[in-house]
Design an enzyme around this catalytic site. Structure first.
Site, PDB file in Angstrom:
ATOM      1  N   GLY A   1     -23.783  -7.456  48.611  1.00 23.84           N
ATOM      2  CA  GLY A   1     -24.219  -6.463  48.866  1.00 23.84           C
ATOM      3  C   GLY A   1     -22.723  -4.512  47.365  1.00 23.84           C
ATOM      4  O   GLY A   1     -22.212  -4.764  47.568  1.00 23.84           O
TER       5      GLY A   1
ATOM      6  N   GLY B   1     -15.515  -5.782  48.967  1.00 20.21           N
ATOM      7  CA  GLY B   1     -14.483  -5.576  49.882  1.00 20.21           C
ATOM      8  C   GLY B   1     -15.031  -5.125  51.594  1.00 20.21           C
ATOM      9  O   GLY B   1     -13.962  -4.751  52.165  1.00 20.21           O
TER      10      GLY B   1
ATOM     11  N   SER C   1     -16.983  -6.117  42.993  1.00 18.19           N
ATOM     12  CA  SER C   1     -16.759  -7.234  41.890  1.00 18.19           C
ATOM     13  C   SER C   1     -18.127  -8.220  41.068  1.00 18.19           C
ATOM     14  O   SER C   1     -17.325  -8.593  40.581  1.00 18.19           O
ATOM     15  CB  SER C   1     -16.297  -9.004  43.242  1.00 18.19           C
ATOM     16  N   GLU C   2     -19.435  -7.572  41.733  1.00 14.58           N
ATOM     17  CA  GLU C   2     -20.260  -7.419  40.571  1.00 14.58           C
ATOM     18  C   GLU C   2     -20.439  -6.698  39.433  1.00 14.58           C
ATOM     19  O   GLU C   2     -20.810  -6.507  38.297  1.00 14.58           O
ATOM     20  CB  GLU C   2     -21.224  -7.525  41.122  1.00 14.58           C
TER      21      GLU C   2
ATOM     22  N   HIS D   1     -28.183  -4.547  44.549  1.00 18.92           N
ATOM     23  CA  HIS D   1     -28.013  -5.809  45.249  1.00 18.92           C
ATOM     24  C   HIS D   1     -27.802  -5.808  45.869  1.00 18.92           C
ATOM     25  O   HIS D   1     -26.913  -5.370  46.981  1.00 18.92           O
ATOM     26  CB  HIS D   1     -26.670  -6.521  44.094  1.00 18.92           C
TER      27      HIS D   1
ATOM     28  N   HIS E   1     -28.547  -9.311  50.275  1.00 12.97           N
ATOM     29  CA  HIS E   1     -28.804 -10.424  50.387  1.00 12.97           C
ATOM     30  C   HIS E   1     -30.076  -9.940  51.354  1.00 12.97           C
ATOM     31  O   HIS E   1     -29.631 -10.796  52.689  1.00 12.97           O
ATOM     32  CB  HIS E   1     -27.529 -11.074  50.247  1.00 12.97           C
TER      33      HIS E   1
HETATM   34 ZN   LIG Z   1     -23.824 -10.995  45.948  1.00 15.98          ZN
END
Ligand SMILES: [Zn+2]
Length: 208
Positions: free
Chosen positions: A31, A48, A77-78, A97, A99
């Site tokens: 996330g 990370g 990374s998003e 964001h 999961h």
């Molecule tokens: Zn994700």
């Protein structure tokens, strides 16, 4: 938004991340959360790193062009996905964001999540758009998300997670929480039998 409000956003991001973890919406380094500050810079969680135990110093400040201005880690990374959403939707001031397990379980079982079976989902979430699978952190995922933005502030990333956005961080969080809560109820109802649909006239009146 005032500068004073900007100063409370860092602690609020940390608070929201802990809530997301405590509610089981994220695990391990899953996330990411970001907020857009008054001057257009973006405060985002680092990549990370476990989001349940973040400190304010861990957050990364990036310019609207994506340059790191402050922070000891690397941005999520998003980041490109967050930046693209902010560029496309000027009303979006925060993005969450995660999961979310019940939401993803329903989605993986082929459930389209719409139409809603609960009035809360219908009135609060609106249309939940399904974004086709693309690898995380890629331009292809960014494009797929951007292509579905017009459908509403709640998106499911196939085989991956969910993204919500809002005019405030709390609104984006509430959308995520409501999505998971309503999906959990729907999944439980499906386990117990055939869930009943909302009356069609109610669905139609809410869509006007
Ligand atoms: Zn994700």
């Amino acid at each position: 938004m005032t500068i004073q409000e900007d100063s409370v956003l860092g602690p609020e991001v940390i608070k929201i991340c802990r809530q997301l973890y405590n509610k089981g919406l994220i695990a391990a380094s899953d996330g990411n959360v970001s907020v857009r500050l008054s001057e257009g810079d973006i405060l985002i969680t680092p990549g990370g790193v476990h989001k349940g135990f973040l400190h304010e110093e861990d957050l990364v400040l990036v310019s609207s062009e994506g340059h790191v201005l402050k922070g000891r880690g690397r941005p999520s990374s998003e980041l490109a996905m967050h930046m693209a959403i902010y560029r496309q939707d000027p009303r979006a001031m925060a993005i969450v964001h995660t999961h979310p397990p019940w939401t993803l379980a329903l989605s993986l079982s082929g459930d389209q999540l719409s139409p809603h079976l609960l009035i809360e989902g219908l009135m609060f979430l609106g249309e939940v758009s399904m974004v086709p699978f693309e690898m995380p952190g890629t331009e292809a995922l960014v494009s797929a998300v951007v292509n579905a933005l017009h459908k509403g502030p709640v998106q499911i990333l196939a085989h991956h997670g969910a993204v919500t956005r809002g005019p405030t961080l709390w609104k984006a969080f509430e959308l995520m929480e409501c999505l998971e809560h309503t999906c959990r109820i729907k999944a439980l109802a499906k386990l117990l039998g055939e869930p009943r649909a909302l009356p069609l006239n109610i669905v139609q009146s809410c869509q006007i």
